[in-house]
Design an enzyme around this catalytic site. Structure first.
Site, mmCIF file in Angstrom:
data_model
loop_
_atom_site.group_PDB
_atom_site.id
_atom_site.type_symbol
_atom_site.label_atom_id
_atom_site.label_comp_id
_atom_site.label_asym_id
_atom_site.label_seq_id
_atom_site.Cartn_x
_atom_site.Cartn_y
_atom_site.Cartn_z
ATOM 1 N N CYS A 255 21.457 46.134 36.745
ATOM 2 C CA CYS A 255 20.960 47.212 37.602
ATOM 3 C C CYS A 255 21.978 48.323 37.746
ATOM 4 C CB CYS A 255 20.569 46.666 38.967
ATOM 5 S SG CYS A 255 21.880 45.710 39.723
ATOM 6 N N GLY A 429 21.012 51.931 51.194
ATOM 7 C CA GLY A 429 20.009 51.158 50.460
ATOM 8 C C GLY A 429 19.441 50.013 51.289
#
Lengths: 531, 431
Positions: A255, A429
């Site tokens: 990621c 996030g």
């Protein structure tokens, strides 16, 4: 068994009931393990890491075979890095002993979370198991793993190998367990269990949100979507090589991979040239359209191309790319909701956007992360410190990798960041952790704090063992058998009393000695029984 | 010592009724022992008295509640079962009975192919003894002095005088008793080659769980083989993982010819008991399959519950869990023994089958009483009241075990003060 009987027996509670028993066993294991000393913990963690290392290649192959994602050679590297190398790194730190801080009149005692419930992904299945198990072991936690169903086989195998090795090296039974048939309701059941200490969630956003709403403490992280800004001060050949090396690594399945290259206009053509030389195919406009359709035609990212090679993806849009093509470059003209190729792409398709100057690049990088990937990673290739600083301050990423491959660099390889496969995306996030997740996140500390008044003397803790005393530890290995004292015939057998915990590291030897004595006594008795 | 809570008027009234209509002797005996328990609600390993008092159940009615009271998975299977089945018709082949028999055959292994069904443990013992008599064509039954196998005809005759003389049900001609752990006596009883079988509990429960001395059971099995008698293992209290393996006999390295399981196999939810028999000794099933029958034996709902119970016990986590529980109690109880070395003197243990020894006449009775007053229900051994039967369940949680140990420490202290404090034999420890 007839079908009717089997159907009656297959109640809804079968899976959750079995999982509850796993949790109960893990609770016992964690209670004992939390009293182990550092030497013994390291012995156990080392044994698990070594068996993981020994199977790095075999399980890399198994993972690619099972999931169809990624590159065997790259997965092998990741497996090796998350086994022996990671252990060596963690072994330098002490998560087991008391810290005596006389200067502030404080003693700090490590208190493990207890049971770590770890979700592991299909994209990086084996290395995630390795990484999470080792973090749990060095911090004296028990761990229950729930692998992604697509990577069930290799993940279960990895967990079982490490469990056997850890138990072989003296860990309490059940210290590492794995749910072999995971499904969503079952995972939610375990996540909500009051026995769970902390959830380590790596996976899709719904899973991570579910972990956070379970009511248990959770460390879950969001998706990435890393911008890579290349300004006019960058060494373009190096930058190109690093970007290609990163974007092609394990077919871009980490990621932390670059999503879009933001090239300052003055060097953009030269950078394109350098990327081509490094192994990129620059897609023609109609190919870009085809890629857009292939990757995002159904609205969300097409998992059929996840972790596939550039050549395979090219073939899907009718391109016959040379076998050494490592990345497909798709030039786009904007970042935003109206350009799907500016979203996260877990495959070697890399966006390429020209920006007028570095400041414009920073603006576009912010836009990219606004789209997705908040709190995750960003890269910059530049020799200009003010630009690097401005980029770091402006972009909502919690790690900014400079002049390095982002896939590896943000995950702690080739930079001095902590090696990790769970990348904390912090408050940007919606995560509780903003760093690369490490063992320090699985342990709390009890702080024994004295009155600061100099009249109150700080105690001498230097020779004390915090984990000594109390009853002997239960390790789950065998159900004890013993004769009492009042029973006839028992007088000839003196049962050795279980010794209280002294230094937990010495238990092995004592247990062996006790077993030896017991065996001798029983032998003698057996002979005397018939006389 | 905290005074026991006064009884509510409702409870007082109820106990009077119990004496009037149910069992005056038994009801009064408990009141005399200071245990006025009337069990109302129950869940897991917890009981609530009708006055609302919470007790941790370490009696489990002899292991009946081995996996806890009202286990949710058992409730579920029973509910699902009733949507389709009832007890069944014992004359006919049955899906549930056959499925359970198949599972037991797999679990027991070897040539233990057949399962015979009863509705309770004693009936199962009778079936086992009848089967042994048929297989050997001998009448004599050898058992242990003060054994306990239940209260039906053959079972009670094989047991202690205490329960058979009152009903004129003793039969010394055919039922011979030998002392436990005495191989010479055993050989004397068997060497006439006229005994159909030896029956024994792997660890005699009511006798206070005296443990087989090392090698004893193996030698007994050899003697049975030498003299042509079958070995019947009464695993009612020692089976179902309580010793750390599915059957207690596995811990002693023997394979019996017949195995009797009851109590826990029912999950405490639906009465059932089973006899598992080696193929060569199950001859009557072929010769005359109608020779023994039981309308409620192997009721199909009971078979479903038993299968679920076995499924739970076979889960891979259960074995380490039993190890943890039994180790934790051993280690914790040894700490308590250190505090009262002249009173709490020993622990008989095989897994969670435990007997705590108190070196005082009927010493387990005051311990039982103080435990009861301190929220733990465990029962003394009828046939050796110095020993407290201490029977944790195999699925107990770590927290509950810790709570039990804390309550045991307090209660043993109080019992110690009561037994030895006044007599001047020992010092009183502030509890």
């Amino acid at each position: 068994m007839t079908a009717i009987v089997e159907e009656i027996l297959a109640g809804e509670q079968r899976a959750t009931g079995a999982a509850d028993l796993m949790l109960q066993t893990a609770e016992w294991a964690a209670a004992a393990y939390a009293r182990f000393d550092r030497a013994r913990v390291l012995k156990i963690a080392r044994a698990a890491a070594e068996v993981a290392y020994a199977h790095a290649g075999e399980l890399a192959e198994a993972a690619v075979k099972e999931t169809g994602f990624g590159v065997v050679a790259h997965k092998k590297i990741k497996n090796e890095l998350t086994s022996r190398a990671l252990f060596e790194l963690y072994a330098h730190e002490d998560f087991c002993s008391a810290r005596i801080r006389a200067e502030v009149k404080m003693v700090e005692l490590p208190r493990p979370a207890g049971i770590v419930f770890a979700l592991t992904p299909s994209t990086n299945p084996v290395c995630s198991v390795y990484y999470k198990v080792l973090m749990a072991l060095v911090t004296r936690n028990a761990i229950i793993l729930s692998p992604h169903p697509l990577a069930r086989g290799c993940s279960v195998k990895a967990a079982q190998l490490m469990a056997e090795a850890a138990e072989g090296a003296g860990a309490p039974l059940g210290i590492i367990q794995v749910i072999e048939q995971p499904n969503l309701p079952l995972i939610e059941h375990v996540m909500k269990s009051p026995r769970v200490g902390v959830i380590l969630a790596t996976g899709g956003t719904p899973m991570v949100r579910s972990a956070y709403s379970s009511g248990n403490p959770a460390i879950g992280v969001g998706p990435g979507n890393a911008p890579a800004l290349v300004d006019d001060s960058a060494d373009l050949n190096h930058a190109a090589k690093r970007i290609i090396e990163s974007k092609s690594f394990d077919n871009s399945i980490l990621c932390t991979n670059e999503s879009v290259v933001l090239a300052v206009e003055s060097i953009a053509d030269r950078l394109l040239q350098a990327l081509k030389s490094a192994g990129a195919h620059v897609a023609k406009p109609e190919e870009v359209a085809a890629l857009r359709e292939l990757l995002f035609g159904r609205g969300t990212f097409n998992v059929e191309v996840l972790g596939k090679s550039a050549v395979e993806i090219g073939a899907r849009i009718g391109l016959k790319l040379p076998p050494n093509t490592r990345v497909i470059l798709a030039e786009i003209d904007r970042i935003g909701i109206d350009e799907p190729l500016s979203k996260e792409k877990l495959c070697p398709v890399l966006g390429f956007l020209r920006v007028p100057h570095a400041q414009g690049g920073i603006t576009q990088a912010r836009a990219l992360i606004r789209l997705s990937g908040a709190g995750h990673s960003a890269a910059i290739h530049s020799q200009h410190a003010p630009t690097i600083l401005a980029y770091g301050a402006a972009v909502k990423a919690l790690r900014v990798v400079v002049n390095a491959p982002c896939s590896q660099g943000a995950a702690g390889y080739g930079t001095h960041l902590a090696p990790a496969f769970t990348i904390g995306t912090g408050y940007f996030g919606s995560s509780s952790v903003g760093e690369n997740v490490g063992p320090q996140h699985l342990v709390n500390w009890t702080r024994i704090a004295y009155n600061e008044d100099p009249a109150e003397a700080f105690g001498d803790f230097s020779v004390l063992d915090a984990w000594a005393g109390g009853p002997a530890l239960a390790l789950g290995r065998e159900a004890p058998m013993s004769l009492g004292r009042l029973q006839e015939g028992a007088d000839s057998v003196q049962d050795p009393m279980p010794l209280p915990t002294s230094s937990a590291g010495t238990i092995d030897e004592i247990a062996i000695l006790r077993e030896e004595i017991r065996r001798m006594v029983l032998e003698e008795l057996r002979g005397a029984l018939r006389s | 010592m905290s005074d026991p809570k006064p009884q509510s008027p409702e409870k007082r009234e109820f106990i009077a009724k119990s004496k009037t209509y149910w069992n005056p002797g038994k009801t009064q005996a408990w009141q005399d022992m200071g245990v006025d328990l009337v069990i109302d609600r129950r869940e897991g390993y917890l009981l609530w008295d009708m006055d609302g008092r919470r007790l941790i159940d370490l009696h489990l009615n002899g292991g009946t509640y081995n996996i806890g009271h009202r286990h949710p998975e058992l409730i579920e299977v029973l509910n699902r079962g009733t949507q389709r089945f009832d007890m069944g018709n014992h004359h006919f082949p049955s899906q549930a009975r056959t499925a359970l028999a198949e599972r037991l055959a797999r679990i027991c292994g070897g040539d233990m192919h057949y399962t015979m069904y009863a509705s309770g443990g004693a009936e199962a013992i009778d079936i086992a003894l009848k089967t042994a008599r048929h297989a050997t064509q001998r009448r004599k039954i050898v058992s242990i002095v003060n054994a306990y196998h239940g209260h039906t005809g053959l079972a009670v005759a094989a047991g202690a005088d205490r329960f058979k003389k009152i009903f004129l049900s003793d039969n010394p001609e055919e039922f011979v008793h030998v002392p436990f752990n005495d191989l010479n006596a055993m050989e004397d009883a068997l060497k006439g080659k006229d005994a159909a079988c030896l029956i024994m509990e792997t660890i005699p429960a009511t006798y206070g769980f005296p443990m087989p001395l090392p090698g004893y059971l193996q030698e007994v099995k050899k003697l049975c083989e030498r003299y042509g008698s079958l070995y019947v293992a009464d695993e009612v209290q020692t089976g179902l993982m309580r010793c750390g393996e599915m059957w207690g006999y596995q811990r002693y390295g023997i394979t019996p010819d017949l195995v009797v399981t009851g109590k826990g196999i029912s999950g405490g939810m639906y009465p059932i008991a089973c006899v598992i028999v080696r193929e060569p000794y199950a001859g009557w099933l072929t010769q005359d399959g109608f020779a023994h029958m039981s309308t409620m034996g192997g009721a199909e709902l009971g078979c479903l519950v038993a299968m679920k119970t076995l499924e739970i016990l076979e889960r891979p986590t259960v074995k380490p869990m039993v190890n943890y529980i039994s180790e934790t109690f051993r280690n914790g109880l040894h700490e308590i023994m250190r505090l009262y070395p002249d009173f709490f003197v020993g622990i008989r243990q095989c897994g969670v089958v435990m007997g705590l020894e108190f070196d005082f006449p009927e010493g387990a009775k005051p311990v039982m009483k103080h435990l009861y007053e301190n929220g733990v229900w465990a029962i003394f051994s009828t046939l050796d009241p110095r020993v407290l039967q201490f029977k944790p369940g195999v699925l107990m949680t770590a927290d509950l075990c810790a709570e039990v140990l804390e309550r045991v420490e307090r209660s043993v202290g109080l019992a110690y003060a009561e037994c030895l404090g006044r007599g001047g034999r020992g010092k009183i420890r502030a509890a």
